[in-house]
Design an enzyme around this catalytic site. Structure first.
Site, PDB file in Angstrom:
ATOM      1  N   ASN A   1      29.779   4.000   1.782  1.00  0.00           N
ATOM      2  CA  ASN A   1      29.088   5.028   2.558  1.00  0.00           C
ATOM      3  C   ASN A   1      30.185   5.930   3.116  1.00  0.00           C
ATOM      4  O   ASN A   1      30.862   5.582   4.081  1.00  0.00           O
ATOM      5  CB  ASN A   1      28.289   4.360   3.677  1.00  0.00           C
ATOM      6  CG  ASN A   1      27.492   5.363   4.485  1.00  0.00           C
ATOM      7  OD1 ASN A   1      27.667   6.580   4.342  1.00  0.00           O
ATOM      8  ND2 ASN A   1      26.632   4.862   5.339  1.00  0.00           N
TER       9      ASN A   1
ATOM     10  N   ARG B   1      26.112   5.662  -1.197  1.00  0.00           N
ATOM     11  CA  ARG B   1      25.020   6.262  -0.442  1.00  0.00           C
ATOM     12  C   ARG B   1      25.168   7.786  -0.526  1.00  0.00           C
ATOM     13  O   ARG B   1      26.244   8.323  -0.238  1.00  0.00           O
ATOM     14  CB  ARG B   1      25.101   5.825   1.010  1.00  0.00           C
ATOM     15  CG  ARG B   1      24.036   6.492   1.833  1.00  0.00           C
ATOM     16  CD  ARG B   1      24.235   6.279   3.302  1.00  0.00           C
ATOM     17  NE  ARG B   1      23.145   6.942   4.005  1.00  0.00           N
ATOM     18  CZ  ARG B   1      23.266   7.449   5.221  1.00  0.00           C
ATOM     19  NH1 ARG B   1      24.408   7.367   5.869  1.00  0.00           N
ATOM     20  NH2 ARG B   1      22.244   8.033   5.796  1.00  0.00           N
TER      21      ARG B   1
ATOM     22  N   HIS C   1      16.368   8.229   5.598  1.00  0.00           N
ATOM     23  CA  HIS C   1      16.286   6.775   5.865  1.00  0.00           C
ATOM     24  C   HIS C   1      15.467   6.051   4.791  1.00  0.00           C
ATOM     25  O   HIS C   1      14.960   4.951   5.032  1.00  0.00           O
ATOM     26  CB  HIS C   1      15.594   6.474   7.216  1.00  0.00           C
ATOM     27  CG  HIS C   1      16.354   6.884   8.434  1.00  0.00           C
ATOM     28  ND1 HIS C   1      15.725   7.372   9.559  1.00  0.00           N
ATOM     29  CD2 HIS C   1      17.672   6.857   8.729  1.00  0.00           C
ATOM     30  CE1 HIS C   1      16.626   7.630  10.500  1.00  0.00           C
ATOM     31  NE2 HIS C   1      17.825   7.331  10.009  1.00  0.00           N
TER      32      HIS C   1
ATOM     33  N   HIS D   1      11.816   3.232  11.612  1.00  0.00           N
ATOM     34  CA  HIS D   1      13.269   3.031  11.653  1.00  0.00           C
ATOM     35  C   HIS D   1      13.787   3.736  12.910  1.00  0.00           C
ATOM     36  O   HIS D   1      13.834   4.966  12.971  1.00  0.00           O
ATOM     37  CB  HIS D   1      13.926   3.606  10.390  1.00  0.00           C
ATOM     38  CG  HIS D   1      15.420   3.471  10.420  1.00  0.00           C
ATOM     39  ND1 HIS D   1      16.109   2.547   9.661  1.00  0.00           N
ATOM     40  CD2 HIS D   1      16.349   4.117  11.150  1.00  0.00           C
ATOM     41  CE1 HIS D   1      17.396   2.649   9.922  1.00  0.00           C
ATOM     42  NE2 HIS D   1      17.570   3.590  10.822  1.00  0.00           N
TER      43      HIS D   1
ATOM     44  N   ARG E   1      18.549  14.235  19.272  1.00  0.00           N
ATOM     45  CA  ARG E   1      17.734  15.230  18.552  1.00  0.00           C
ATOM     46  C   ARG E   1      16.331  15.283  19.127  1.00  0.00           C
ATOM     47  O   ARG E   1      15.764  14.237  19.475  1.00  0.00           O
ATOM     48  CB  ARG E   1      17.655  14.866  17.064  1.00  0.00           C
ATOM     49  CG  ARG E   1      18.921  15.158  16.308  1.00  0.00           C
ATOM     50  CD  ARG E   1      18.807  14.654  14.876  1.00  0.00           C
ATOM     51  NE  ARG E   1      19.786  13.625  14.618  1.00  0.00           N
ATOM     52  CZ  ARG E   1      19.745  12.784  13.591  1.00  0.00           C
ATOM     53  NH1 ARG E   1      18.767  12.836  12.726  1.00  0.00           N
ATOM     54  NH2 ARG E   1      20.695  11.885  13.432  1.00  0.00           N
TER      55      ARG E   1
ATOM     56  N   MET F   1      19.814   3.612  24.019  1.00  0.00           N
ATOM     57  CA  MET F   1      18.560   3.032  24.491  1.00  0.00           C
ATOM     58  C   MET F   1      18.765   1.798  25.369  1.00  0.00           C
ATOM     59  O   MET F   1      17.973   1.533  26.276  1.00  0.00           O
ATOM     60  CB  MET F   1      17.654   2.712  23.295  1.00  0.00           C
ATOM     61  CG  MET F   1      16.281   2.243  23.663  1.00  0.00           C
ATOM     62  SD  MET F   1      15.431   3.320  24.839  1.00  0.00           S
ATOM     63  CE  MET F   1      14.520   4.390  23.745  1.00  0.00           C
ATOM     64  N   ARG F   2      19.847   1.057  25.100  1.00  0.00           N
ATOM     65  CA  ARG F   2      20.086  -0.133  25.932  1.00  0.00           C
ATOM     66  C   ARG F   2      20.322   0.277  27.388  1.00  0.00           C
ATOM     67  O   ARG F   2      19.729  -0.260  28.311  1.00  0.00           O
ATOM     68  CB  ARG F   2      21.299  -0.896  25.397  1.00  0.00           C
ATOM     69  CG  ARG F   2      21.316  -2.323  25.830  1.00  0.00           C
ATOM     70  CD  ARG F   2      22.429  -3.093  25.196  1.00  0.00           C
ATOM     71  NE  ARG F   2      23.007  -2.415  24.025  1.00  0.00           N
ATOM     72  CZ  ARG F   2      23.698  -3.012  23.087  1.00  0.00           C
ATOM     73  NH1 ARG F   2      23.893  -4.302  23.150  1.00  0.00           N
ATOM     74  NH2 ARG F   2      24.207  -2.354  22.078  1.00  0.00           N
TER      75      ARG F   2
ATOM     76  N   GLY G   1      18.483  -0.201  15.185  1.00  0.00           N
ATOM     77  CA  GLY G   1      19.040  -0.784  16.418  1.00  0.00           C
ATOM     78  C   GLY G   1      18.018  -0.909  17.536  1.00  0.00           C
ATOM     79  O   GLY G   1      17.947  -1.934  18.221  1.00  0.00           O
ATOM     80  N   ILE G   2      17.193   0.121  17.733  1.00  0.00           N
ATOM     81  CA  ILE G   2      16.189   0.086  18.808  1.00  0.00           C
ATOM     82  C   ILE G   2      14.981  -0.760  18.389  1.00  0.00           C
ATOM     83  O   ILE G   2      14.531  -1.626  19.137  1.00  0.00           O
ATOM     84  CB  ILE G   2      15.736   1.527  19.170  1.00  0.00           C
ATOM     85  CG1 ILE G   2      16.928   2.340  19.689  1.00  0.00           C
ATOM     86  CG2 ILE G   2      14.607   1.499  20.190  1.00  0.00           C
ATOM     87  CD1 ILE G   2      16.633   3.818  19.922  1.00  0.00           C
TER      88      ILE G   2
ATOM     89  N   GLU H   1      14.791  -3.159  16.309  1.00  0.00           N
ATOM     90  CA  GLU H   1      15.092  -4.592  16.184  1.00  0.00           C
ATOM     91  C   GLU H   1      15.356  -5.248  17.542  1.00  0.00           C
ATOM     92  O   GLU H   1      15.172  -6.449  17.696  1.00  0.00           O
ATOM     93  CB  GLU H   1      16.325  -4.797  15.286  1.00  0.00           C
ATOM     94  CG  GLU H   1      16.060  -4.473  13.828  1.00  0.00           C
ATOM     95  CD  GLU H   1      17.342  -4.289  13.022  1.00  0.00           C
ATOM     96  OE1 GLU H   1      18.343  -4.959  13.321  1.00  0.00           O
ATOM     97  OE2 GLU H   1      17.337  -3.467  12.091  1.00  0.00           O
TER      98      GLU H   1
ATOM     99  N   GLU I   1      20.666  -1.648   4.791  1.00  0.00           N
ATOM    100  CA  GLU I   1      20.750  -0.571   3.805  1.00  0.00           C
ATOM    101  C   GLU I   1      21.788  -0.867   2.726  1.00  0.00           C
ATOM    102  O   GLU I   1      21.599  -0.537   1.564  1.00  0.00           O
ATOM    103  CB  GLU I   1      21.048   0.754   4.515  1.00  0.00           C
ATOM    104  CG  GLU I   1      19.829   1.263   5.267  1.00  0.00           C
ATOM    105  CD  GLU I   1      20.126   2.303   6.329  1.00  0.00           C
ATOM    106  OE1 GLU I   1      20.709   1.925   7.364  1.00  0.00           O
ATOM    107  OE2 GLU I   1      19.784   3.474   6.132  1.00  0.00           O
TER     108      GLU I   1
HETATM  109  P1  ADP Z   1      22.473   4.326  13.780  1.00  0.00           P
HETATM  110  O1  ADP Z   1      21.311   5.255  13.596  1.00  0.00           O
HETATM  111  O2  ADP Z   1      23.699   5.016  14.311  1.00  0.00           O
HETATM  112  O3  ADP Z   1      22.719   3.389  12.621  1.00  0.00           O
HETATM  113  P2  ADP Z   1      21.549   1.924  15.140  1.00  0.00           P
HETATM  114  O4  ADP Z   1      20.480   1.580  14.160  1.00  0.00           O
HETATM  115  O5  ADP Z   1      22.736   1.040  15.234  1.00  0.00           O
HETATM  116  O6  ADP Z   1      22.014   3.430  15.012  1.00  0.00           O
HETATM  117  O7  ADP Z   1      20.834   1.992  16.584  1.00  0.00           O
HETATM  118  C1  ADP Z   1      21.511   2.420  17.727  1.00  0.00           C
HETATM  119  C2  ADP Z   1      20.549   2.348  18.908  1.00  0.00           C
HETATM  120  O8  ADP Z   1      20.083   1.013  19.065  1.00  0.00           O
HETATM  121  C3  ADP Z   1      21.188   2.762  20.227  1.00  0.00           C
HETATM  122  O9  ADP Z   1      20.307   3.599  20.948  1.00  0.00           O
HETATM  123  C4  ADP Z   1      21.330   1.430  20.940  1.00  0.00           C
HETATM  124  O10 ADP Z   1      21.266   1.571  22.330  1.00  0.00           O
HETATM  125  C5  ADP Z   1      20.105   0.711  20.444  1.00  0.00           C
HETATM  126  N1  ADP Z   1      20.218  -0.728  20.724  1.00  0.00           N
HETATM  127  C6  ADP Z   1      21.071  -1.625  20.205  1.00  0.00           C
HETATM  128  N2  ADP Z   1      20.908  -2.841  20.791  1.00  0.00           N
HETATM  129  C7  ADP Z   1      19.915  -2.686  21.710  1.00  0.00           C
HETATM  130  C8  ADP Z   1      19.268  -3.558  22.654  1.00  0.00           C
HETATM  131  N3  ADP Z   1      19.622  -4.836  22.757  1.00  0.00           N
HETATM  132  N4  ADP Z   1      18.290  -3.028  23.427  1.00  0.00           N
HETATM  133  C9  ADP Z   1      17.934  -1.751  23.342  1.00  0.00           C
HETATM  134  N5  ADP Z   1      18.501  -0.876  22.471  1.00  0.00           N
HETATM  135  C10 ADP Z   1      19.466  -1.329  21.680  1.00  0.00           C
END
Ligand code: ADP
Length: 399
Positions: free
Chosen positions: A7, A93, A182, A210, A243, A285-286, A332-333, A335, A386
């Site tokens: 990638n 990719r 995606h 996603h 965005r 988001m965390r 990330g969010i 999951e 991916e």
């Molecule tokens: P990318 O699109 O860069 O691949 P990811 O799929 O890794 O991004 O997702 C990143 C997002 O996931 C960030 O907003 C991050 O805060 C969120 N995230 C990761 N772990 C957690 C968690 N435990 N709780 C809430 N949000 C999370």
């Protein structure tokens, strides 16, 4: 034999090495800040005793050619890839395949030319992807190379869903239409969901969400994507980290007139300063969920707007599909954020969506099922992969 997945970004190179037989991961790595004095390379690999190891290198990496060399050397030293001759194929990719590519495609000169022609549609991504392809082809000229496109899975979207209500000539002459992104992730998690539910893909209506820094939803009927929230570019649709997603387009004219913003300023505003960051000053988001829990009002508002938009898309796609069997949360969010899953499903009981709060707060490595007993719709949390999907699609092309 092995499969390498690359990638290639404008200043980074991510790679993963798989065993061809079972697509188990042998090594994965990341080279960042290519072209900068602060560049660094990291490699995780499984050693001969089956133990996970990590290596790091901080020598400057001048360009993508140097990055491919660093990757080869690190893989060689780790013992996971002695030479390029061990590779059955390399999967790349590629972000934008336009209307030209509906499938993973064996790369030859005409494919390179076609990806180059699509640069105006993805000016930041396709040149970086091409750089990776060209350098790798020089480095491993005998190895079959395959392009796997983010847009390909969405090429099944029908005309009435991919066209905007703009003069038709803009589609014919300038290719203005919805492409979606995606795709590799949406197709991977949808297939995993069907496997998990032990039902044939052909009979399932699935909505995949996603949710990462970029976020998109897809409506999948019988294995084919029929609509997706990202559009001609990855700016449309859901609220994202920085965005804005959907917007009244007349806001742009208003801001141009009233605030004197030019095209470049509007582009930066909508892509880099909006979304969660625009609402509460934070795009992670965390951090936002933690702040919202402690009562921070802007963080609460950002979370609420994010989840409300998500809920509207779930409803839209239930209508487009004529009902849904399964909703998948990934990225990330998707999951990790129980609160996002909870808020986006809240109040949908009359639509057959009932989330189980206790199951939703659990953690699981693979697939987590979070609907309540009696919910008509299955709610699944599935970790996306991916790279695995690119390796698997590469394999389909080369065998
Ligand atoms: P990318 O699109 O860069 O691949 P990811 O799929 O890794 O991004 O997702 C990143 C997002 O996931 C960030 O907003 C991050 O805060 C969120 N995230 C990761 N772990 C957690 C968690 N435990 N709780 C809430 N949000 C999370």
């Amino acid at each position: 034999m092995k499969i390498l997945v690359l990638n290639s970004g404008s200043s980074s190179l991510k790679f993963q090495l798989f065993l061809k037989d079972d697509l188990s991961v042998l090594a994965s790595g990341l080279i960042e800040q290519i072209g900068d004095a602060s560049s660094a390379a990291q490699l995780w690999f499984i050693d001969t005793s089956g133990i996970k190891q990590q290596r790091r290198q901080n020598d400057p990496v001048a360009d993508h050619r140097a990055a491919i060399k660093v990757m080869s050397t690190m893989l060689q030293e780790s013992g996971t890839l002695v030479d390029m001759g061990e590779l059955a194929g390399i999967g790349h990719r590629v972000v934008h395949g336009g209307e030209a590519f509906q499938q993973p495609t064996f790369i030859d000169a005409s494919v390179i030319a076609a990806i180059e022609e699509l640069i105006p549609l993805a000016p930041l991504h396709n040149p970086a992807n091409l750089m990776g392809i060209r350098v790798t082809m020089e480095h491993a000229p005998q190895t079959p190379q395959v392009a796997v496109f983010d847009t390909a899975f969405h090429q099944s979207i029908p005309e009435h869903a991919y066209l905007y209500a703009l003069p038709y000539a803009l589609y014919e002459q300038h290719k203005v239409r919805r492409y979606g992104f995606h795709g590799t992730s949406h197709s991977y998690v949808a297939r995993q969901a069907a496997l998990y539910l032990e039902r044939p893909m052909e009979e399932l209506h699935i909505i995949t969400l996603h949710l990462g820094n970029g976020a998109s939803a897809a409506a999948i009927k019988g294995g084919e994507c029929i609509d997706t929230s990202m559009g001609m570019t990855p700016l449309e649709g859901l609220v994202m980290g920085t965005r804005c997603g959907d917007l009244d387009p007349a806001i742009l004219f208003y801001l141009g007139r009233e605030c004197g913003l030019d095209m470049a300023a509007l582009d930066a505003l909508l892509n880099k300063e909006s979304g969660l960051k625009g609402i509460c000053g934070e795009n992670d988001m965390r951090t936002i969920s933690e702040a919202a829990e402690q009562g921070d009002a802007p963080a609460k508002l950002a979370l609420t707007i994010f989840c409300y938009r998500l809920k509207k898309y779930i409803g839209t796609y239930m209508a487009a599909l004529g009902g849904v069997d399964c909703i998948v949360f990934t990225g990330g969010i998707g999951e990790n954020s129980a609160i996002v899953r909870q808020l986006s499903c809240q109040g949908m009981e009359r639509l057959g969506i009932v989330l189980d709060g206790e199951k939703n707060s659990m953690r699981q490595e693979e697939i987590l099922e979070i609907q309540a007993t009696g919910s008509q719709v299955s709610l699944l949390v599935i970790a996306t992969d991916e790279e695995h999907e690119i390796a698997s699609q590469t394999l389909q092309v080369i065998i």
